[in-house]
Design a protein around this motif. Structure first.
Motif, PDB file in Angstrom:
ATOM      1  N   GLN A  16      26.499  46.355  18.949  1.00 34.08           N
ATOM      2  CA  GLN A  16      26.036  46.387  20.331  1.00 34.08           C
ATOM      3  C   GLN A  16      25.085  47.549  20.631  1.00 34.08           C
ATOM      4  O   GLN A  16      24.455  47.562  21.682  1.00 34.08           O
ATOM      5  N   PHE A  17      25.006  48.533  19.737  1.00 33.96           N
ATOM      6  CA  PHE A  17      24.187  49.719  19.997  1.00 33.96           C
ATOM      7  C   PHE A  17      22.743  49.390  20.402  1.00 33.96           C
ATOM      8  O   PHE A  17      22.228  49.959  21.366  1.00 33.96           O
ATOM      9  N   PRO A  18      22.060  48.498  19.666  1.00 34.50           N
ATOM     10  CA  PRO A  18      20.664  48.221  20.050  1.00 34.50           C
ATOM     11  C   PRO A  18      20.524  47.730  21.484  1.00 34.50           C
ATOM     12  O   PRO A  18      19.598  48.123  22.202  1.00 34.50           O
ATOM     13  N   LYS A  19      21.469  46.873  21.925  1.00 35.78           N
ATOM     14  CA  LYS A  19      21.402  46.353  23.290  1.00 35.78           C
ATOM     15  C   LYS A  19      21.794  47.424  24.300  1.00 35.78           C
ATOM     16  O   LYS A  19      21.127  47.609  25.324  1.00 35.78           O
ATOM     17  N   LEU A  20      22.879  48.143  24.030  1.00 36.20           N
ATOM     18  CA  LEU A  20      23.368  49.157  24.968  1.00 36.20           C
ATOM     19  C   LEU A  20      22.366  50.297  25.143  1.00 36.20           C
ATOM     20  O   LEU A  20      22.276  50.896  26.216  1.00 36.20           O
ATOM     21  N   THR A  21      21.648  50.639  24.091  1.00 35.56           N
ATOM     22  CA  THR A  21      20.733  51.781  24.140  1.00 35.56           C
ATOM     23  C   THR A  21      19.286  51.383  24.408  1.00 35.56           C
ATOM     24  O   THR A  21      18.412  52.250  24.420  1.00 35.56           O
ATOM     25  N   ASN A  22      19.048  50.082  24.642  1.00 36.20           N
ATOM     26  CA  ASN A  22      17.662  49.636  24.863  1.00 36.20           C
ATOM     27  C   ASN A  22      16.748  50.119  23.737  1.00 36.20           C
ATOM     28  O   ASN A  22      15.680  50.691  23.976  1.00 36.20           O
ATOM     29  N   ALA A  23      17.186  49.894  22.518  1.00 37.30           N
ATOM     30  CA  ALA A  23      16.457  50.396  21.359  1.00 37.30           C
ATOM     31  C   ALA A  23      15.022  49.888  21.312  1.00 37.30           C
ATOM     32  O   ALA A  23      14.124  50.584  20.822  1.00 37.30           O
ATOM     33  N   GLU A  24      14.786  48.684  21.845  1.00 35.01           N
ATOM     34  CA  GLU A  24      13.428  48.122  21.813  1.00 35.01           C
ATOM     35  C   GLU A  24      12.469  48.905  22.701  1.00 35.01           C
ATOM     36  O   GLU A  24      11.246  48.769  22.577  1.00 35.01           O
ATOM     37  N   ASN A  25      13.026  49.732  23.602  1.00 36.98           N
ATOM     38  CA  ASN A  25      12.183  50.513  24.510  1.00 36.98           C
ATOM     39  C   ASN A  25      11.960  51.944  24.033  1.00 36.98           C
ATOM     40  O   ASN A  25      11.457  52.777  24.792  1.00 36.98           O
TER      41      ASN A  25
END
Length: 290
Positions: free
Chosen positions: A31-40
């Protein structure tokens, strides 16, 4: 339970606990990529993180409740203050208080324009991380006196209702300099006008006093103007805020308990108590409260 059964129970229990821990760990990483807005995480965000570390901001401030606890937590700062306010503050924090009277609260780091822009980008990314409500409340730093004045909060509250000639510097405020940032000057007026705005309004989210909290004021003003229910004459956010200061009954928020019989409880004396320049400065400050 004999020793053999106890040993088996301990082994099985440990195995189950370890399996649950590993499963939760894997799920967290999923879930880290979604929770941390990694794409941004842009190049500006990465550079802003470098600025954060370069100037040791964590030696005073905290993010997600972790840090030195000397200065406010900045996890959601960009959701509370706009880019204009943050830029002005980082350029010269001393404009927002009187170092001669209140000591140095925030050092002037002499950040470049690019460093300030990148640091704000980093803090904006941080503010959008799903921190699931942690820290549970803002970590605020308070003092016995109001920055830019000689008065305590209690003494300043006693100035409510005192008459003041138009154009006169608000009680207790430092003389205004044309070279100072209008947002910084506006914050000083917020604390030193008569009546003092902070005697009735908080800028902390969810903290309502005699008047509603002004946290998120600019965002709420924008939504009000676009709602179709707005009754005033303003055309933009700044106009709405200035109208709320000078003509508080021009638009009353439906259901709010800060008016009666179509009349706001807020004083309608600021148009005469403050000069047009001071009104513009106060508006600039309030418009920075996202």
């Amino acid at each position: 339970m004999n020793k053999r059964q106890a040993r088996h129970f301990a082994i099985i229990s440990t195995g189950i606990a370890a399996a649950v821990f590993l499963a939760l760990t894997v799920d967290s990483h999923r879930q880290f990529p979604k929770l941390t807005n990694a794409e941004n995480i842009t190049e500006e965000v990465k550079l802003g993180q470098n600025v954060w570390h370069k100037y040791n901001c964590i030696n005073c401030h905290t993010l997600f409740g972790e840090g030195a606890y000397y200065a406010p937590d900045l996890t959601k700062i960009t959701q509370h203050r706009g880019e204009a306010y943050l830029t002005a503050y980082m350029k010269d924090p001393s404009q927002f208080y009187d170092e001669q009277k209140h000591r140095r609260l925030m050092p002037k780091q002499n950040l470049s324009d690019d460093e300030i822009k990148n640091l704000i980008s980093f803090l904006d990314w941080v503010s959008k991380v799903d921190n699931q409500g942690w820290p549970p409340r803002p970590i605020l730093v308070t003092g016995a006196s109001i920055p830019g004045t000689d008065m305590s909060a209690e003494r300043q509250a006693q100035t409510i209702g005192q008459p003041k000639e138009a154009g006169q510097t608000p009680p207790g405020a430092r003389p205004l300099s044309g070279q100072e940032n209008p947002i910084a000057l506006g914050e000083r007026i917020f604390r030193s006008a008569s009546p003092a705005c902070n005697a009735c309004h908080s800028i902390a989210p969810g903290v309502n006093m005699a008047g509603p909290t002004l946290a998120g004021l600019a965002t709420r003003a924008e939504k009000t103007l676009a709602s179709g229910e707005y009754k005033g004459k303003a055309k933009d956010v700044e106009g709405y805020i200035k109208e709320s200061i000078t003509h508080p009954s021009a638009h009353l928020v439906p259901g709010a308990m800060y008016s009666a019989n179509g009349v706001s409880f807020m004083p309608n004396t600021y148009e005469k108590a403050l000069t047009p320049e001071q009104l513009n400065q106060l508006t600039a400050y309030l418009a920075s409260l996202k």
